[in-house]
Design an enzyme around this catalytic site. Sequence first.
Site, PDB file in Angstrom:
ATOM      1  N   ILE A 150       0.935  -1.141  -0.054  1.00  0.00           N
ATOM      2  CA  ILE A 150      -0.044  -0.005  -0.079  1.00  0.00           C
ATOM      3  C   ILE A 150       0.624   1.473   0.105  1.00  0.00           C
ATOM      4  O   ILE A 150       1.730   1.157   0.704  1.00  0.00           O
ATOM      5  CB  ILE A 150      -0.901   0.068   1.180  1.00  0.00           C
ATOM      6  N   CYS A 180       9.970  -2.751   0.609  1.00  0.00           N
ATOM      7  CA  CYS A 180       9.479  -1.723   1.726  1.00  0.00           C
ATOM      8  C   CYS A 180      10.667  -1.666   2.839  1.00  0.00           C
ATOM      9  O   CYS A 180      10.162  -1.403   4.014  1.00  0.00           O
ATOM     10  CB  CYS A 180       8.388  -2.185   2.232  1.00  0.00           C
TER      11      CYS A 180
END
Length: 223
Positions: A150, A180
Site C-alpha cells: 500500500i 519496503c
Amino acid sequence: MVEWIHSDGLIDYETALNFMEQRANAIAAGDADECIWLLEHPALYTAGTSAKIEDLVEPDRFPVYEAKRGGEYTYHGPGQRVVYVMLDLSKRGRDVRAFVKQLETWVIETLAEFNLRGEIRDGRVGVWIERDDKPLNADGSKAEDKIAAIGIRLRRWVSFHGISINVEPDLSHFGGIVPCGITQHGVTSLIDLGLPVSLDDVDVALKRNFDLVFAEPSDETPS
C-alpha cells in the site's frame, strides 16, 4: 459516482502516472468522477519518498521509477493486480490514517473471499500472511510473508497510487530490492499459497468489497 477502469495488457508506468495526476487534478476541480483503475505493469521497481538507495540491490535488473508516493521500494509486474485509487478525501472525512485503514481493510476483506487471513502489523506497511508451513522465527514467532503493498499520495485531498496484490507474479523479481525496506520477512502470492485464483477472480472480489468498506462520500465539503 466512482468510475471503474479495467485495462488489459501491460501499462507503461509513466503512462499510468500521467493519467493519475491528470485525473486527480480533474477530480479536485470537480470536473471528473472518482476512479478505481485495475491494471498490470511490466516488470519494474518504484521508489517511494522514503526509499533508501542501499535497498535497491540490483539497480540494472528492471527500470526504476521515482513514484513520489509514500513508502520505500516496491516491485510491480505481470501477475500482480495493481489498483490505483483516485478518491476525493475532501468528501470522505479528510482523515488520511482512516483512509489507509480503509485500504488495508479492503485488501483483507478481498483476501477473505479466498479463505486467507490477511493481517496488518505496526511498523510494517501492507498486508501480511502468517505461514504455518514455514519454520518459526528465531524469537519463536510465526513466519510471515507480505501479500499486498500500500502506498498513496494526496493532491488537493485527492488520492492516487494505491495498492498492489500479488496474485501470480514471479516472486523472484522481488529479489532486486529490499521490499519496503524489510529484510526479515518474505513475499508471497495467492498462487504461491496454493490457491488457483486469477486476476479476474481478484477483481470481482475487489469490486464486491469496495462498497462494503468505503461509504458513499458526502456532498458537503468540511470547512
